[in-house]
Design an enzyme around this catalytic site. Structure first.
Site, PDB file in Angstrom:
ATOM      1  N   GLU A  42       0.841  -1.191   0.000  1.00 42.06           N
ATOM      2  CA  GLU A  42       0.000   0.000   0.000  1.00 42.06           C
ATOM      3  C   GLU A  42       0.881   1.247   0.000  1.00 42.06           C
ATOM      4  OE1 GLU A  42      -3.923   1.637   2.399  1.00 42.06           O
ATOM      5  OE2 GLU A  42      -2.345   0.651   3.554  1.00 42.06           O
ATOM      6  N   LYS A 115     -10.122   0.594  -2.133  1.00 38.49           N
ATOM      7  CA  LYS A 115     -10.204   0.308  -0.699  1.00 38.49           C
ATOM      8  C   LYS A 115     -11.545   0.761  -0.127  1.00 38.49           C
ATOM      9  CE  LYS A 115      -7.535   1.054   3.570  1.00 38.49           C
ATOM     10  NZ  LYS A 115      -6.315   1.691   4.118  1.00 38.49           N
ATOM     11  N   CYS A 155      -5.131  -3.300   3.511  1.00 37.55           N
ATOM     12  CA  CYS A 155      -4.808  -2.832   4.858  1.00 37.55           C
ATOM     13  C   CYS A 155      -5.980  -2.987   5.846  1.00 37.55           C
ATOM     14  CB  CYS A 155      -4.308  -1.398   4.796  1.00 37.55           C
ATOM     15  SG  CYS A 155      -3.321  -0.904   6.235  1.00 37.55           S
TER      16      CYS A 155
END
Length: 266
Positions: A42, A115, A155
C-alpha cells in the site's frame, strides 16, 4: 503450483525514488526468484510528509508515470503485477481513491479494487483518519490469475471478515498494507492467519516496514500464510521480498479434510 512474491518497502515522499526501488525489487522477484505473480505494498508510490501529499500526485485512470511503470514491469518480466495501491483522482478534488490495479503479463490492466474500509485510529499522540483524504470504494474485487482466483483487500479491510466472505471461495487473498507499528505488533499476524484459516486459502501480504521520512513507523512483516494458517515466509522490517508457492493440492486437501466452506449456513 505457482511461485508468488510480495515486495516490502519503506517508501519516501519522492515518487521517482519509490519507482526506482520498485523496479529493482520487482526485477529481483521475477528474474532471480522466478515469481509469476508479484504484489506491491500500500502507498508504494508515496508516503508523504502530510496526508494531502498523495492528492497532489493522484493520477487519472489509465495515464501517469505510476501506472506506466506498473504496466511496463508486468510486460517486461511477463508477470501478473498487483500494484499495491496508488492514489487515483476522485470526483472530490481534495480526495483520492486508494486503488489496487492488476496488470497481466502483457501489461494490460485487467482489474481494479478500491479500498472500502478507511482507517481511523487515536491513541495518545498517534492519530490517523483516512476519510479526510480518501473516498471509499464500494465493490468487492476478485480477478482470475496464474495463481487461481484472487480476492483483493487493502490494509484496514483485513479487520472486516464479511468482505472476504463476499469474495466467494478464492485460492489466494492479497493484502497490500501500511499497518502502523502499534496496530501491527498487536494484530497483524493474528488477522492474516485468521483470514487464511476462515477462507481456507493462501494469504499474501505486502507491507510498508520501517521508519519513514514523515516520522511514521510501519510494522512490516510481509508474509505468506497457507490455507491451514501456517506462516510460510516472512520478512520483518526494511525493504525486501518474501514469497513461496501456491499449491492448489494443499487448498483442495484442507477443504476436503475440513469442509468448513461447505458447512456454512449463513
Amino acid at each position: 503450483m505457482t511461485f508468488i512474491a510480495a515486495i516490502q518497502m519503506v517508501s519516501t515522499p519522492v515518487v521517482e525514488e519509490n519507482i526506482a526501488t520498485v523496479r529493482r525489487l520487482v526485477e529481483q522477484a521475477a528474474v532471480s526468484n522466478g515469481a509469476q505473480l508479484v504484489l506491491l505494498p500500500e502507498y508504494w508510490p508515496i508516503m508523504g510528509m502530510a496526508d494531502t501529499d498523495k492528492v497532489a500526485v493522484a493520477e487519472q485512470p489509465g495515464s501517469g508515470i505510476i501506472q506506466e511503470t506498473m504496466a511496463d514491469l508486468a510486460r517486461t518480466h511477463g508477470i501478473w503485477l498487483l500494484g499495491g495501491t496508488l492514489p487515483l483522482a476522485s470526483d472530490d478534488p481534495a480526495k483520492v481513491v486508494n486503488t489496487t490495479l492488476v496488470y497481466d503479463p502483457s501489461g494490460q490492466q485487467v482489474s481494479r479494487y478500491d479500498k472500502i474500509h478507511l482507517f481511523g485510529f487515536n491513541q495518545g499522540d498517534e492519530s490517523y483518519n483516512e476519510s479526510r483524504t480518501i473516498v471509499p470504494g464500494r465493490h468487492v474485487g476478485t480477478v482470475d490469475t496464474v495463481a487461481g482466483k484472487v480476492g483483493m483487500a487493502i490494509c484496514y479491510d483485513l479487520r472486516f471478515p464479511e468482505l472476504f466472505r463476499a469474495m466467494g471461495p478464492v485460492d489466494l487473498i492479497v493484502l497490500p498494507a501500511a499497518f502502523t507499528y502499534t496496530t501491527g505488533e498487536a494484530h497483524w499476524e493474528l488477522l492474516l492467519r485468521a483470514r487464511a484459516i476462515e477462507n481456507q486459502c493462501y494469504v499474501l501480504a505486502a507491507a510498508q516496514g520501517g521508519t519513514h521520512a514523515n516520522g511514521r513507523r510501519t510494522w512490516g512483516h510481509s508474509m505468506l500464510v497457507d490455507p491451514w494458517g501456517e506462516v510460510r515466509a516472512v520478512i520483518e522490517e526494511g525493504e525486501g521480498i518474501v514469497g513461496g508457492l501456491v499449491d492448489f493440492g494443499k487448498i483442495a486437501s484442507v477443504r476436503a479434510s475440513l469442509p468448513a466452506l461447505q458447512h456454512r449456513t449463513m
